[in-house]
Motif scaffolding. Sequence first.
Motif, PDB file in Angstrom:
ATOM      1  N   THR A 154       3.227  -1.871 -11.059  1.00 20.05           N
ATOM      2  CA  THR A 154       3.962  -0.643 -10.746  1.00 20.05           C
ATOM      3  C   THR A 154       5.460  -0.928 -10.726  1.00 20.05           C
ATOM      4  O   THR A 154       5.911  -1.831 -10.029  1.00 20.05           O
ATOM      5  CB  THR A 154       3.523  -0.081  -9.375  1.00 20.05           C
ATOM      6  OG1 THR A 154       2.130   0.181  -9.416  1.00 20.05           O
ATOM      7  CG2 THR A 154       4.286   1.173  -9.021  1.00 20.05           C
TER       8      THR A 154
ATOM      9  N   ASP B 192      -0.680   6.704   1.649  1.00 19.67           N
ATOM     10  CA  ASP B 192      -2.046   7.173   1.894  1.00 19.67           C
ATOM     11  C   ASP B 192      -3.067   6.032   1.976  1.00 19.67           C
ATOM     12  O   ASP B 192      -4.264   6.264   2.058  1.00 19.67           O
ATOM     13  CB  ASP B 192      -2.470   8.204   0.850  1.00 19.67           C
ATOM     14  CG  ASP B 192      -2.616   7.621  -0.551  1.00 19.67           C
ATOM     15  OD1 ASP B 192      -2.425   6.394  -0.739  1.00 19.67           O
ATOM     16  OD2 ASP B 192      -2.927   8.389  -1.473  1.00 19.67           O
ATOM     17  N   GLY B 193      -2.595   4.779   1.921  1.00 16.02           N
ATOM     18  CA  GLY B 193      -3.477   3.629   2.077  1.00 16.02           C
ATOM     19  C   GLY B 193      -4.008   3.041   0.787  1.00 16.02           C
ATOM     20  O   GLY B 193      -4.783   2.091   0.806  1.00 16.02           O
ATOM     21  N   THR B 194      -3.566   3.560  -0.352  1.00 15.87           N
ATOM     22  CA  THR B 194      -4.001   3.048  -1.646  1.00 15.87           C
ATOM     23  C   THR B 194      -3.194   1.805  -2.009  1.00 15.87           C
ATOM     24  O   THR B 194      -1.966   1.801  -1.890  1.00 15.87           O
ATOM     25  CB  THR B 194      -3.803   4.112  -2.745  1.00 15.87           C
ATOM     26  OG1 THR B 194      -4.487   5.303  -2.358  1.00 15.87           O
ATOM     27  CG2 THR B 194      -4.311   3.634  -4.084  1.00 15.87           C
ATOM     28  N   ARG B 195      -3.876   0.771  -2.459  1.00 14.27           N
ATOM     29  CA  ARG B 195      -3.179  -0.449  -2.871  1.00 14.27           C
ATOM     30  C   ARG B 195      -2.344  -0.171  -4.116  1.00 14.27           C
ATOM     31  O   ARG B 195      -2.810   0.474  -5.054  1.00 14.27           O
ATOM     32  CB  ARG B 195      -4.191  -1.550  -3.154  1.00 14.27           C
ATOM     33  CG  ARG B 195      -3.540  -2.875  -3.451  1.00 14.27           C
ATOM     34  CD  ARG B 195      -4.571  -3.957  -3.625  1.00 14.27           C
ATOM     35  NE  ARG B 195      -3.916  -5.225  -3.880  1.00 14.27           N
ATOM     36  CZ  ARG B 195      -4.468  -6.380  -3.676  1.00 14.27           C
ATOM     37  NH1 ARG B 195      -5.698  -6.459  -3.220  1.00 14.27           N
ATOM     38  NH2 ARG B 195      -3.810  -7.493  -3.931  1.00 14.27           N
ATOM     39  N   VAL B 196      -1.113  -0.656  -4.118  1.00 15.05           N
ATOM     40  CA  VAL B 196      -0.200  -0.451  -5.244  1.00 15.05           C
ATOM     41  C   VAL B 196      -0.350  -1.622  -6.208  1.00 15.05           C
ATOM     42  O   VAL B 196      -0.276  -2.787  -5.806  1.00 15.05           O
ATOM     43  CB  VAL B 196       1.266  -0.320  -4.752  1.00 15.05           C
ATOM     44  CG1 VAL B 196       2.216  -0.177  -5.919  1.00 15.05           C
ATOM     45  CG2 VAL B 196       1.398   0.855  -3.789  1.00 15.05           C
ATOM     46  N   SER B 197      -0.541  -1.315  -7.470  1.00 14.47           N
ATOM     47  CA  SER B 197      -0.716  -2.326  -8.506  1.00 14.47           C
ATOM     48  C   SER B 197       0.535  -3.180  -8.665  1.00 14.47           C
ATOM     49  O   SER B 197       1.661  -2.699  -8.528  1.00 14.47           O
ATOM     50  CB  SER B 197      -1.029  -1.628  -9.834  1.00 14.47           C
ATOM     51  OG  SER B 197      -0.926  -2.525 -10.910  1.00 14.47           O
TER      52      SER B 197
ATOM     53  N   PHE C  98       0.844  -1.188   0.000  1.00 14.95           N
ATOM     54  CA  PHE C  98       0.000   0.000   0.000  1.00 14.95           C
ATOM     55  C   PHE C  98       0.880   1.240   0.000  1.00 14.95           C
ATOM     56  O   PHE C  98       1.951   1.247   0.620  1.00 14.95           O
ATOM     57  CB  PHE C  98      -0.892   0.041   1.250  1.00 14.95           C
ATOM     58  CG  PHE C  98      -1.924  -1.044   1.288  1.00 14.95           C
ATOM     59  CD1 PHE C  98      -3.131  -0.888   0.619  1.00 14.95           C
ATOM     60  CD2 PHE C  98      -1.690  -2.213   1.981  1.00 14.95           C
ATOM     61  CE1 PHE C  98      -4.090  -1.887   0.652  1.00 14.95           C
ATOM     62  CE2 PHE C  98      -2.643  -3.217   2.021  1.00 14.95           C
ATOM     63  CZ  PHE C  98      -3.849  -3.063   1.357  1.00 14.95           C
ATOM     64  N   SER C  99       0.412   2.289  -0.660  1.00 21.69           N
ATOM     65  CA  SER C  99       1.119   3.565  -0.615  1.00 21.69           C
ATOM     66  C   SER C  99       0.903   4.177   0.766  1.00 21.69           C
ATOM     67  O   SER C  99       0.100   3.683   1.568  1.00 21.69           O
ATOM     68  CB  SER C  99       0.620   4.503  -1.712  1.00 21.69           C
ATOM     69  OG  SER C  99      -0.734   4.823  -1.480  1.00 21.69           O
TER      70      SER C  99
END
Length: 108
Positions: free
Chosen positions: A82, A74-79, A71-72
């Motif tokens: 990437t 900010d809590g966003t899942r990283v593909s 996760f980044s």
Amino acid sequence: MAVEVILMIELFRPLLEAAVEYKHGFPVISVTLPSRNERCQFLVKPLSMNVGDLLQDLKSEDQGISRAIIFSEDGTRVSATTPMTFLLRKNFELVINETKYFIKPPSR
């Protein structure tokens, strides 16, 4: 005596942490794997690897890993697609099974 005390603390401190450091010009991610509770190092080739490659390397090394996600900050899942060059630019969170590791890459 003080050195001995510090060494003893280091020996018994839980190793539930992960870190990125550069060795011979390549980033190396050190993380404690769940099955044997041992630290393991993973060499990252930033120009040819992506997040999916790293997650697959983790799972290949420890068959006890059922879930590995990044996760980044900010809590966003990283593909999985990437590139590692992008991931290593900012702090991120690595989740292995139910254990979370906050990773702060060193500045280059």
